[in-house]
Motif scaffolding. Structure first.
Motif, PDB file in Angstrom:
ATOM      1  N   MET A   1      38.957  30.510  40.057  1.00  0.00           N
ATOM      2  CA  MET A   1      40.018  31.387  39.550  1.00  0.00           C
ATOM      3  C   MET A   1      41.167  31.120  40.617  1.00  0.00           C
ATOM      4  O   MET A   1      41.095  30.370  41.689  1.00  0.00           O
ATOM      5  N   ARG A   2      42.461  30.768  39.878  1.00  0.00           N
ATOM      6  CA  ARG A   2      43.797  30.552  40.784  1.00  0.00           C
ATOM      7  C   ARG A   2      44.137  31.817  41.292  1.00  0.00           C
ATOM      8  O   ARG A   2      44.563  32.466  40.638  1.00  0.00           O
ATOM      9  N   LEU A   3      44.185  31.607  42.611  1.00  0.00           N
ATOM     10  CA  LEU A   3      44.421  33.120  43.655  1.00  0.00           C
ATOM     11  C   LEU A   3      45.547  32.656  44.266  1.00  0.00           C
ATOM     12  O   LEU A   3      45.883  31.533  44.816  1.00  0.00           O
ATOM     13  N   PHE A   4      46.256  33.855  44.935  1.00  0.00           N
ATOM     14  CA  PHE A   4      47.387  33.885  45.825  1.00  0.00           C
ATOM     15  C   PHE A   4      47.304  35.078  46.477  1.00  0.00           C
ATOM     16  O   PHE A   4      47.002  36.331  46.014  1.00  0.00           O
ATOM     17  N   ALA A   5      47.555  35.225  48.058  1.00  0.00           N
ATOM     18  CA  ALA A   5      47.704  36.441  48.556  1.00  0.00           C
ATOM     19  C   ALA A   5      49.171  36.786  48.391  1.00  0.00           C
ATOM     20  O   ALA A   5      49.975  35.802  48.544  1.00  0.00           O
ATOM     21  N   ALA A   6      49.589  38.160  48.313  1.00  0.00           N
ATOM     22  CA  ALA A   6      51.061  38.460  48.144  1.00  0.00           C
ATOM     23  C   ALA A   6      51.260  39.894  48.580  1.00  0.00           C
ATOM     24  O   ALA A   6      50.391  40.690  48.733  1.00  0.00           O
ATOM     25  N   VAL A 169      46.042  38.090  44.053  1.00  0.00           N
ATOM     26  CA  VAL A 169      46.369  38.087  42.968  1.00  0.00           C
ATOM     27  C   VAL A 169      45.694  36.955  42.249  1.00  0.00           C
ATOM     28  O   VAL A 169      45.733  35.775  42.716  1.00  0.00           O
ATOM     29  N   ARG A 170      45.452  36.980  40.932  1.00  0.00           N
ATOM     30  CA  ARG A 170      44.891  35.874  40.095  1.00  0.00           C
ATOM     31  C   ARG A 170      46.019  35.544  39.172  1.00  0.00           C
ATOM     32  O   ARG A 170      46.612  36.430  38.499  1.00  0.00           O
ATOM     33  N   SER A 171      46.574  34.095  39.023  1.00  0.00           N
ATOM     34  CA  SER A 171      47.402  33.698  38.033  1.00  0.00           C
ATOM     35  C   SER A 171      46.511  33.077  36.933  1.00  0.00           C
ATOM     36  O   SER A 171      45.466  32.420  37.086  1.00  0.00           O
ATOM     37  N   ASN A 172      47.161  33.507  35.845  1.00  0.00           N
ATOM     38  CA  ASN A 172      46.515  33.004  34.753  1.00  0.00           C
ATOM     39  C   ASN A 172      47.563  32.528  33.922  1.00  0.00           C
ATOM     40  O   ASN A 172      48.476  33.085  33.172  1.00  0.00           O
ATOM     41  N   PRO A 173      47.874  31.164  33.982  1.00  0.00           N
ATOM     42  CA  PRO A 173      49.091  30.513  33.797  1.00  0.00           C
ATOM     43  C   PRO A 173      49.242  30.549  32.253  1.00  0.00           C
ATOM     44  O   PRO A 173      50.360  30.563  31.636  1.00  0.00           O
ATOM     45  N   HIS A 174      48.198  30.725  31.316  1.00  0.00           N
ATOM     46  CA  HIS A 174      48.375  30.515  29.871  1.00  0.00           C
ATOM     47  C   HIS A 174      48.234  32.007  29.035  1.00  0.00           C
ATOM     48  O   HIS A 174      47.960  31.669  27.998  1.00  0.00           O
ATOM     49  N   THR A 181      45.888  41.821  39.409  1.00  0.00           N
ATOM     50  CA  THR A 181      45.256  42.035  40.876  1.00  0.00           C
ATOM     51  C   THR A 181      43.959  42.106  40.940  1.00  0.00           C
ATOM     52  O   THR A 181      43.216  42.830  40.052  1.00  0.00           O
ATOM     53  N   VAL A 182      43.428  41.324  41.907  1.00  0.00           N
ATOM     54  CA  VAL A 182      41.862  41.003  42.071  1.00  0.00           C
ATOM     55  C   VAL A 182      41.612  42.148  43.086  1.00  0.00           C
ATOM     56  O   VAL A 182      40.508  42.877  42.645  1.00  0.00           O
ATOM     57  N   ASP A 183      42.104  42.376  44.212  1.00  0.00           N
ATOM     58  CA  ASP A 183      41.765  43.580  45.081  1.00  0.00           C
ATOM     59  C   ASP A 183      43.102  43.603  46.154  1.00  0.00           C
ATOM     60  O   ASP A 183      43.978  42.708  46.184  1.00  0.00           O
ATOM     61  N   ALA A 184      43.069  44.792  46.629  1.00  0.00           N
ATOM     62  CA  ALA A 184      44.261  45.056  47.710  1.00  0.00           C
ATOM     63  C   ALA A 184      43.409  45.840  48.827  1.00  0.00           C
ATOM     64  O   ALA A 184      42.420  46.582  48.809  1.00  0.00           O
ATOM     65  N   TRP A 185      44.269  45.473  49.733  1.00  0.00           N
ATOM     66  CA  TRP A 185      43.689  46.394  51.438  1.00  0.00           C
ATOM     67  C   TRP A 185      45.044  47.093  51.818  1.00  0.00           C
ATOM     68  O   TRP A 185      46.089  46.225  52.032  1.00  0.00           O
TER      69      TRP A 185
END
Length: 189
Positions: A1-6, A169-174, A181-185
């Motif tokens: 999965m392509r992910l980032f924290a935000a 967060v998961r990025s779905n470019p296409h 959102t995958v999860d949040a704390w």
């Protein structure tokens, strides 16, 4: 999965910024820019890239601890800037030192979980609004001059809000939606 924290600004903050962006898009040359989708507006803390499925649980635990160790803080969207004349963004104001610490903690948490975040550029709080259609790193002839957009965005100051959670967060470019959102704390103990 392509992910980032935000950090995800609340709907009220995004609505205020959206009204300002609507005016920007009407400026001459606005149609030559690729405007980002509002449902995906966020402040990236740490770009994690492609993450193997088996690293998601330890990553989640490490990010939860990082969030727990960070108290809520005040932030507002304000003004803007650009990257290499190619990407137009809105900036942040308020307790930005705490935002920087949260970004550092998210990156450290990722490394602790075995995920190496992209550390190519120093952290600069921003919310990407538009990009030139050029895919190059530097602006090229024919790309719109971002100066008028920056001038129009400079006086923008949104209402402050309390940052109260760290989001993975998961990025779905296409696909659509592009971000999920995958999860949040929650921040703080």
């Amino acid at each position: 999965m392509r992910l980032f924290a935000a950090v995800l600004p609340p709907p009220e903050a995004l609505a205020q910024l959206g009204a300002a962006v609507d005016r920007l898009a009407e400026l001459p040359g606005g149609g030559a820019l690729h405007w980002t989708g509002r449902p995906g507006w966020h402040l990236t803390l740490a770009f994690l890239g492609e993450v193997e499925e088996d690293l998601i649980p330890p990553l989640g635990r490490a990010l939860a601890y990082a969030a727990q160790d960070s108290a809520p803080f005040s932030l507002a969207l304000r003004g803007g800037g650009h990257f290499s004349g190619r990407a137009l963004w809105a900036g942040a104001a308020g307790e930005t030192a705490k935002l920087h610490r949260l970004a550092r903690a998210a990156g450290d948490a990722a490394r602790e979980a075995g995920v190496e975040p992209d550390t190519g550029l120093p952290f600069r709080p921003h919310l990407t609004l538009a990009r030139t259609r050029s895919r190059r790193e530097e602006a090229r002839a024919g790309d719109p001059d971002l100066g008028p957009y920056l001038a129009a965005l400079a006086p923008f100051t949104g209402t402050p809000w309390t940052v109260s959670e760290l989001t993975l967060v998961r990025s779905n470019p296409h696909t659509s939606p592009r971000y999920e959102t995958v999860d949040a704390w929650p921040l703080g103990r």
